[in-house]
Design a protein around this motif. Structure first.
Motif, PDB file in Angstrom:
ATOM      1  N   ARG A  22      -4.003  -9.613   0.580  1.00 20.60           N
ATOM      2  CA  ARG A  22      -4.938 -10.478   1.317  1.00 20.60           C
ATOM      3  C   ARG A  22      -5.459 -11.593   0.426  1.00 20.60           C
ATOM      4  N   THR A  23      -5.737 -11.268  -0.831  1.00 20.59           N
ATOM      5  CA  THR A  23      -6.269 -12.262  -1.761  1.00 20.59           C
ATOM      6  C   THR A  23      -5.292 -13.409  -1.960  1.00 20.59           C
ATOM      7  N   VAL A  24      -4.013 -13.099  -2.082  1.00 18.38           N
ATOM      8  CA  VAL A  24      -3.010 -14.141  -2.317  1.00 18.38           C
ATOM      9  C   VAL A  24      -2.317 -14.580  -1.031  1.00 18.38           C
ATOM     10  N   ASN A  25      -2.730 -14.000   0.112  1.00 18.13           N
ATOM     11  CA  ASN A  25      -2.196 -14.331   1.429  1.00 18.13           C
ATOM     12  C   ASN A  25      -0.671 -14.199   1.485  1.00 18.13           C
ATOM     13  N   VAL A  26      -0.178 -13.078   0.991  1.00 19.19           N
ATOM     14  CA  VAL A  26       1.242 -12.765   1.054  1.00 19.19           C
ATOM     15  C   VAL A  26       1.491 -11.942   2.311  1.00 19.19           C
ATOM     16  N   LEU A  27       2.578 -12.187   2.986  1.00 20.99           N
ATOM     17  CA  LEU A  27       2.983 -11.427   4.168  1.00 20.99           C
ATOM     18  C   LEU A  27       1.972 -11.504   5.311  1.00 20.99           C
ATOM     19  N   GLY A  28       1.150 -12.539   5.330  1.00 19.00           N
ATOM     20  CA  GLY A  28       0.215 -12.728   6.431  1.00 19.00           C
ATOM     21  C   GLY A  28      -1.004 -11.834   6.395  1.00 19.00           C
ATOM     22  N   PHE A  29      -1.248 -11.111   5.282  1.00 19.48           N
ATOM     23  CA  PHE A  29      -2.462 -10.299   5.149  1.00 19.48           C
ATOM     24  C   PHE A  29      -3.598 -11.227   4.749  1.00 19.48           C
ATOM     25  N   ARG A  30      -4.287 -11.781   5.722  1.00 18.58           N
ATOM     26  CA  ARG A  30      -5.358 -12.717   5.432  1.00 18.58           C
ATOM     27  C   ARG A  30      -6.684 -11.997   5.257  1.00 18.58           C
ATOM     28  N   LYS A  31      -7.562 -12.579   4.441  1.00 21.01           N
ATOM     29  CA  LYS A  31      -8.873 -12.005   4.173  1.00 21.01           C
ATOM     30  C   LYS A  31      -9.741 -11.977   5.427  1.00 21.01           C
ATOM     31  N   ASP A  32      -9.613 -12.993   6.282  1.00 23.10           N
ATOM     32  CA  ASP A  32     -10.513 -13.122   7.414  1.00 23.10           C
ATOM     33  C   ASP A  32     -10.063 -12.372   8.653  1.00 23.10           C
ATOM     34  N   VAL A  33      -8.980 -11.614   8.558  1.00 20.89           N
ATOM     35  CA  VAL A  33      -8.471 -10.855   9.703  1.00 20.89           C
ATOM     36  C   VAL A  33      -8.545  -9.364   9.380  1.00 20.89           C
ATOM     37  N   GLU A  34      -9.262  -8.619  10.188  1.00 23.45           N
ATOM     38  CA  GLU A  34      -9.385  -7.186   9.995  1.00 23.45           C
ATOM     39  C   GLU A  34      -8.155  -6.476  10.550  1.00 23.45           C
ATOM     40  N   GLU A  35      -7.894  -5.286  10.030  1.00 27.99           N
ATOM     41  CA  GLU A  35      -6.780  -4.483  10.544  1.00 27.99           C
ATOM     42  C   GLU A  35      -7.088  -4.055  11.966  1.00 27.99           C
ATOM     43  N   SER A  36      -6.078  -4.057  12.812  1.00 25.46           N
ATOM     44  CA  SER A  36      -6.263  -3.561  14.179  1.00 25.46           C
ATOM     45  C   SER A  36      -5.862  -2.098  14.226  1.00 25.46           C
ATOM     46  N   SER A  37      -6.589  -1.339  15.038  1.00 21.98           N
ATOM     47  CA  SER A  37      -6.313   0.108  15.127  1.00 21.98           C
ATOM     48  C   SER A  37      -5.304   0.409  16.174  1.00 21.98           C
ATOM     49  N   ALA A  56      -5.333   0.729  -0.439  1.00 17.24           N
ATOM     50  CA  ALA A  56      -6.393  -0.248  -0.153  1.00 17.24           C
ATOM     51  C   ALA A  56      -6.394  -1.369  -1.195  1.00 17.24           C
ATOM     52  N   ALA A  57      -6.211  -1.037  -2.473  1.00 18.28           N
ATOM     53  CA  ALA A  57      -6.177  -2.049  -3.534  1.00 18.28           C
ATOM     54  C   ALA A  57      -4.966  -2.966  -3.382  1.00 18.28           C
ATOM     55  N   ILE A  58      -3.831  -2.398  -2.998  1.00 18.17           N
ATOM     56  CA  ILE A  58      -2.621  -3.203  -2.796  1.00 18.17           C
ATOM     57  C   ILE A  58      -2.810  -4.152  -1.616  1.00 18.17           C
ATOM     58  N   ILE A  59      -3.359  -3.644  -0.516  1.00 19.10           N
ATOM     59  CA  ILE A  59      -3.615  -4.496   0.653  1.00 19.10           C
ATOM     60  C   ILE A  59      -4.601  -5.596   0.293  1.00 19.10           C
ATOM     61  N   GLN A  60      -5.652  -5.256  -0.457  1.00 20.73           N
ATOM     62  CA  GLN A  60      -6.627  -6.267  -0.883  1.00 20.73           C
ATOM     63  C   GLN A  60      -5.953  -7.351  -1.716  1.00 20.73           C
ATOM     64  N   PHE A  61      -5.042  -6.950  -2.600  1.00 20.08           N
ATOM     65  CA  PHE A  61      -4.302  -7.933  -3.393  1.00 20.08           C
ATOM     66  C   PHE A  61      -3.524  -8.869  -2.492  1.00 20.08           C
ATOM     67  N   ILE A 121      -3.158  -7.683 -10.850  1.00 24.76           N
ATOM     68  CA  ILE A 121      -3.301  -6.484 -11.666  1.00 24.76           C
ATOM     69  C   ILE A 121      -4.241  -5.492 -10.983  1.00 24.76           C
ATOM     70  N   ILE A 122      -3.838  -4.232 -10.962  1.00 20.27           N
ATOM     71  CA  ILE A 122      -4.675  -3.157 -10.439  1.00 20.27           C
ATOM     72  C   ILE A 122      -4.950  -2.193 -11.591  1.00 20.27           C
ATOM     73  N   LYS A 123      -6.224  -1.850 -11.787  1.00 21.68           N
ATOM     74  CA  LYS A 123      -6.624  -0.945 -12.863  1.00 21.68           C
ATOM     75  C   LYS A 123      -6.581   0.491 -12.339  1.00 21.68           C
ATOM     76  N   VAL A 124      -5.859   1.365 -13.047  1.00 23.28           N
ATOM     77  CA  VAL A 124      -5.730   2.774 -12.672  1.00 23.28           C
ATOM     78  C   VAL A 124      -5.926   3.641 -13.914  1.00 23.28           C
ATOM     79  N   ARG A 125      -6.003   4.981 -13.706  1.00 21.98           N
ATOM     80  CA  ARG A 125      -6.184   5.918 -14.814  1.00 21.98           C
ATOM     81  C   ARG A 125      -5.044   6.920 -14.874  1.00 21.98           C
TER      82      ARG A 125
END
Length: 78
Positions: free
Chosen positions: A63-78, A56-61, A8-12
């Protein structure tokens, strides 16, 4: 400010009222110039948050659930 609770993402809304959306059903996020979220079922909503905040919130989500290989411990490469 956005925060994340499971999927869940909280928005206004434009009137300032908060609500929650399910991150799994977000298809696109656009600035038209207002930030518009399109869901997988075609429904659209306009929110106060900036496009970059939502992305950013979607990417964080993911990473949190480790979907599509977005891991918390790996930073984005530029």
């Amino acid at each position: 400010m956005l925060w994340l609770l499971n999927i869940i993402i909280k928005v206004r809304r434009l009137n300032g009222k908060y609500f929650h959306i399910n991150a799994l059903y977000i298809d696109t996020v656009e600035s038209l110039p207002d930030t518009t979220i399109t869901f997988t079922n075609g429904k659209k909503i306009v929110v106060l948050e900036k496009e970059e905040e939502l992305v950013a919130a979607i990417i964080q989500f993911y990473r949190t659930v480790n979907v599509l290989g977005f891991r918390k411990d790996v930073e984005e490469s530029s």
